[in-house]
Design a protein around this motif. Structure first.
Motif, PDB file in Angstrom:
ATOM      1  N   PHE A   1       0.844  -1.197   0.000  1.00 43.03           N
ATOM      2  CA  PHE A   1       0.000   0.000   0.000  1.00 43.03           C
ATOM      3  C   PHE A   1       0.873   1.239   0.000  1.00 43.03           C
ATOM      4  CE2 PHE A   1       0.778  -0.472   4.525  1.00 43.03           C
ATOM      5  CZ  PHE A   1       0.789   0.821   5.024  1.00 43.03           C
ATOM      6  N   PHE A   2       0.303   2.310  -0.529  1.00 40.90           N
ATOM      7  CA  PHE A   2       0.953   3.606  -0.452  1.00 40.90           C
ATOM      8  C   PHE A   2      -0.052   4.629   0.061  1.00 40.90           C
ATOM      9  CE2 PHE A   2      -0.674   3.591  -4.878  1.00 40.90           C
ATOM     10  CZ  PHE A   2      -1.230   4.859  -5.005  1.00 40.90           C
ATOM     11  N   ILE A   3       0.437   5.801   0.416  1.00 45.29           N
ATOM     12  CA  ILE A   3      -0.414   6.862   0.948  1.00 45.29           C
ATOM     13  C   ILE A   3      -0.345   8.063   0.021  1.00 45.29           C
ATOM     14  CG2 ILE A   3      -0.691   8.538   2.825  1.00 45.29           C
ATOM     15  CD1 ILE A   3       0.079   6.344   4.784  1.00 45.29           C
TER      16      ILE A   3
ATOM     17  N   ALA B   1       3.534  11.684  11.398  1.00 44.86           N
ATOM     18  CA  ALA B   1       3.644  10.710  12.491  1.00 44.86           C
ATOM     19  C   ALA B   1       2.893   9.429  12.145  1.00 44.86           C
ATOM     20  CB  ALA B   1       3.098  11.315  13.786  1.00 44.86           C
ATOM     21  N   ASN B   2       1.734   9.562  11.504  1.00 39.07           N
ATOM     22  CA  ASN B   2       0.973   8.384  11.101  1.00 39.07           C
ATOM     23  C   ASN B   2       1.657   7.634   9.957  1.00 39.07           C
ATOM     24  OD1 ASN B   2      -1.953   8.011  12.371  1.00 39.07           O
ATOM     25  ND2 ASN B   2      -1.441  10.182  12.400  1.00 39.07           N
ATOM     26  N   ILE B   3       2.256   8.358   9.038  1.00 32.88           N
ATOM     27  CA  ILE B   3       3.009   7.708   7.960  1.00 32.88           C
ATOM     28  C   ILE B   3       4.130   6.854   8.542  1.00 32.88           C
ATOM     29  CG2 ILE B   3       4.652   8.165   6.079  1.00 32.88           C
ATOM     30  CD1 ILE B   3       2.872  10.609   5.366  1.00 32.88           C
ATOM     31  N   ASN B   4       4.880   7.407   9.468  1.00 38.31           N
ATOM     32  CA  ASN B   4       5.996   6.674  10.050  1.00 38.31           C
ATOM     33  C   ASN B   4       5.537   5.461  10.854  1.00 38.31           C
ATOM     34  OD1 ASN B   4       7.929   8.378   8.932  1.00 38.31           O
ATOM     35  ND2 ASN B   4       7.957   9.742  10.719  1.00 38.31           N
ATOM     36  N   ARG B   5       4.322   5.520  11.392  1.00 36.84           N
ATOM     37  CA  ARG B   5       3.787   4.365  12.118  1.00 36.84           C
ATOM     38  C   ARG B   5       3.253   3.302  11.182  1.00 36.84           C
ATOM     39  NH1 ARG B   5      -1.200   3.883  13.365  1.00 36.84           N
ATOM     40  NH2 ARG B   5      -1.624   6.113  13.240  1.00 36.84           N
ATOM     41  N   LEU B   6       2.542   3.717  10.129  1.00 38.24           N
ATOM     42  CA  LEU B   6       1.923   2.758   9.205  1.00 38.24           C
ATOM     43  C   LEU B   6       2.922   2.164   8.225  1.00 38.24           C
ATOM     44  CD1 LEU B   6      -1.390   4.674   8.407  1.00 38.24           C
ATOM     45  CD2 LEU B   6      -1.125   2.654   9.860  1.00 38.24           C
ATOM     46  N   ARG B   7       3.966   2.910   7.868  1.00 34.90           N
ATOM     47  CA  ARG B   7       5.043   2.462   6.999  1.00 34.90           C
ATOM     48  C   ARG B   7       4.549   1.986   5.626  1.00 34.90           C
ATOM     49  NH1 ARG B   7       9.490   3.090   9.291  1.00 34.90           N
ATOM     50  NH2 ARG B   7      10.574   2.083   7.557  1.00 34.90           N
ATOM     51  N   PRO B   8       4.014   2.899   4.826  1.00 30.99           N
ATOM     52  CA  PRO B   8       3.631   2.541   3.458  1.00 30.99           C
ATOM     53  C   PRO B   8       4.859   2.306   2.594  1.00 30.99           C
ATOM     54  CG  PRO B   8       3.529   4.911   3.756  1.00 30.99           C
ATOM     55  CD  PRO B   8       3.819   4.329   5.122  1.00 30.99           C
ATOM     56  N   ARG B   9       4.643   1.696   1.421  1.00 24.74           N
ATOM     57  CA  ARG B   9       5.746   1.490   0.478  1.00 24.74           C
ATOM     58  C   ARG B   9       6.299   2.835   0.008  1.00 24.74           C
ATOM     59  NH1 ARG B   9       7.509  -2.273  -3.596  1.00 24.74           N
ATOM     60  NH2 ARG B   9       6.609  -3.915  -2.279  1.00 24.74           N
TER      61      ARG B   9
ATOM     62  N   SER C   1       9.322   9.775 -13.343  1.00 26.27           N
ATOM     63  CA  SER C   1       8.677   8.481 -13.128  1.00 26.27           C
ATOM     64  C   SER C   1       9.419   7.698 -12.058  1.00 26.27           C
ATOM     65  CB  SER C   1       8.632   7.670 -14.432  1.00 26.27           C
ATOM     66  OG  SER C   1       9.945   7.304 -14.836  1.00 26.27           O
ATOM     67  N   PHE C   2       8.774   6.666 -11.551  1.00 31.44           N
ATOM     68  CA  PHE C   2       9.392   5.778 -10.570  1.00 31.44           C
ATOM     69  C   PHE C   2       8.715   4.422 -10.663  1.00 31.44           C
ATOM     70  CE2 PHE C   2       5.803   7.776  -8.426  1.00 31.44           C
ATOM     71  CZ  PHE C   2       5.196   6.726  -7.765  1.00 31.44           C
ATOM     72  N   THR C   3       9.355   3.412 -10.124  1.00 25.82           N
ATOM     73  CA  THR C   3       8.776   2.071 -10.081  1.00 25.82           C
ATOM     74  C   THR C   3       8.844   1.552  -8.658  1.00 25.82           C
ATOM     75  OG1 THR C   3       9.413   1.592 -12.367  1.00 25.82           O
ATOM     76  CG2 THR C   3       8.905  -0.289 -10.964  1.00 25.82           C
ATOM     77  N   GLN C   4       7.719   1.038  -8.187  1.00 28.95           N
ATOM     78  CA  GLN C   4       7.627   0.393  -6.887  1.00 28.95           C
ATOM     79  C   GLN C   4       6.861  -0.909  -7.075  1.00 28.95           C
ATOM     80  OE1 GLN C   4       8.919   1.089  -3.971  1.00 28.95           O
ATOM     81  NE2 GLN C   4       9.736   3.145  -4.337  1.00 28.95           N
TER      82      GLN C   4
ATOM     83  N   THR D   1      -4.261   0.409  -1.708  1.00 32.96           N
ATOM     84  CA  THR D   1      -3.714  -0.942  -1.721  1.00 32.96           C
ATOM     85  C   THR D   1      -3.503  -1.385  -3.161  1.00 32.96           C
ATOM     86  OG1 THR D   1      -4.845  -1.491   0.346  1.00 32.96           O
ATOM     87  CG2 THR D   1      -4.048  -3.329  -0.990  1.00 32.96           C
ATOM     88  N   VAL D   2      -2.313  -1.862  -3.456  1.00 32.50           N
ATOM     89  CA  VAL D   2      -1.950  -2.285  -4.798  1.00 32.50           C
ATOM     90  C   VAL D   2      -1.902  -3.809  -4.832  1.00 32.50           C
ATOM     91  CG1 VAL D   2      -0.217  -2.161  -6.629  1.00 32.50           C
ATOM     92  CG2 VAL D   2      -0.595  -0.183  -5.120  1.00 32.50           C
ATOM     93  N   ARG D   3      -2.759  -4.395  -5.654  1.00 29.41           N
ATOM     94  CA  ARG D   3      -2.761  -5.836  -5.887  1.00 29.41           C
ATOM     95  C   ARG D   3      -2.621  -6.085  -7.378  1.00 29.41           C
ATOM     96  NH1 ARG D   3      -7.113  -5.218  -2.055  1.00 29.41           N
ATOM     97  NH2 ARG D   3      -6.556  -6.162  -0.038  1.00 29.41           N
ATOM     98  N   ASP D   4      -2.263  -7.287  -7.741  1.00 27.04           N
ATOM     99  CA  ASP D   4      -2.144  -7.598  -9.167  1.00 27.04           C
ATOM    100  C   ASP D   4      -3.445  -7.308  -9.905  1.00 27.04           C
ATOM    101  OD1 ASP D   4       0.495  -8.275  -9.127  1.00 27.04           O
ATOM    102  OD2 ASP D   4       0.172 -10.434  -8.999  1.00 27.04           O
TER     103      ASP D   4
END
Length: 292
Positions: free
Chosen positions: A30-32, A60-68, A133-136, A262-265
């Motif tokens: 997942f990302f935010i 603070a919430n980003i650092n707790r949830l730790r998205p990709r 651009s970027f790839t994750q 949320t990223v799924r195939d």
């Protein structure tokens, strides 16, 4: 087939199934998305105390949830070229854990309603690239400077360069076979319908038609934007336009918040969380509060 052979075949099948399931699970992340931190808007540029409070809480919430990764779809500040607003945005953004990439797009309050060579230069010097651009994982992200599309008049050469780059980038991404090509920008192509009339909160229909044809032909199914200071959702066939509410000051009934994607195939799923309803962990337990 003997009993031992059947048992061995069953073991192989179970192992293969577990392996594939593990691969599917590993490909999910997942990302935010944030939009419109817009330091200075609450007070009409007198101060940015409320923006600081909101954004520090979000970080603070980003650092707790730790998205990709985190993507910020424009209007980082409220007054183009304001050094104090710029410094405060950068100070708080630097608190995001260094292991979490942060991708930002310029908004009209960052480069102007009609960008100029000077406003582009300021943005690039202080905030970084305005399109890239970027790839994750299984996602290829394309970040655009939508101001070059919406109002290119004073920076036509830069607008042309971005369009040439975008066409090449889309062709490269499509040829790579990546599962998802996702675009991030400030202005929405449209809020609800692809043929809706031109207005302040969407991209003019003349440019819109040309770019939508390009994006859809290239396999883009999702675009995430901000600018509207509230949530909106539109579709054009299987093309989804997601307009996100603000971290900063809202203009509608949607309170300040963030979007978790949320990223799924099989596709992307997303939900908007107000600042008071961000989950303690993600995926969130069933029945958690929030807004679509």
């Amino acid at each position: 087939m003997g009993l031992a052979t059947r048992r061995m075949a069953l073991i192989v099948l179970l192992f293969a199934t577990a392996l594939l399931t593990g691969q599917d699970r590993n490909s999910e992340f997942f990302f935010i998305q944030l939009a419109d931190t817009q330091f200075g808007m609450f007070s009409s540029d007198q101060n940015f105390q409320q923006e600081t409070a909101n954004y520090e809480f979000v970080v603070a919430n980003i650092n707790r949830l730790r998205p990709r990764f985190v993507v910020i779809t424009g209007d980082l500040i409220n007054k183009v070229g304001d050094p104090a607003q710029t410094a405060e945005y950068l100070r708080i953004t630097s608190k995001i854990d260094s292991s979490i990439p942060v991708y930002a797009a310029p908004g009209n309050h960052d480069v102007g309603n009609e960008p100029t060579p000077e406003t582009l230069a300021y943005y690039r010097q202080h905030f970084g690239r305005d399109y890239y651009s970027f790839t994750q994982g299984n996602l290829h992200g394309i970040v655009l400077n939508s101001g070059l599309i919406s109002a290119p008049g004073k920076v036509q050469a830069a607008a042309d360069e971005q369009e040439v780059w975008l066409k090449a980038e889309l062709a490269k991404a499509k040829a790579s076979g990546v599962r998802h090509i996702v675009v991030f920008q400030h202005h929405s192509w449209f809020l609800e319908k692809a043929d809706e009339p031109t207005q302040y909160f969407n991209i003019p229909i003349e440019q819109r038609r040309r770019y939508l044809d390009l994006l859809k032909a290239s396999g883009v199914r999702y675009v995430f934007a901000g600018h509207y200071h509230r949530n909106a959702y539109g579709r054009d066939g299987d093309f989804e336009m997601v307009t996100n509410g603000p971290v900063g000051q809202p203009l509608g009934t949607d309170p300040s918040g963030i979007r978790i994607v949320t990223v799924r195939d099989a596709g992307l799923e997303h939900r908007y969380y107000t600042l008071g309803s961000i989950p303690n962990r993600y995926p969130a337990p069933a029945g958690g509060r929030g807004a679509r």
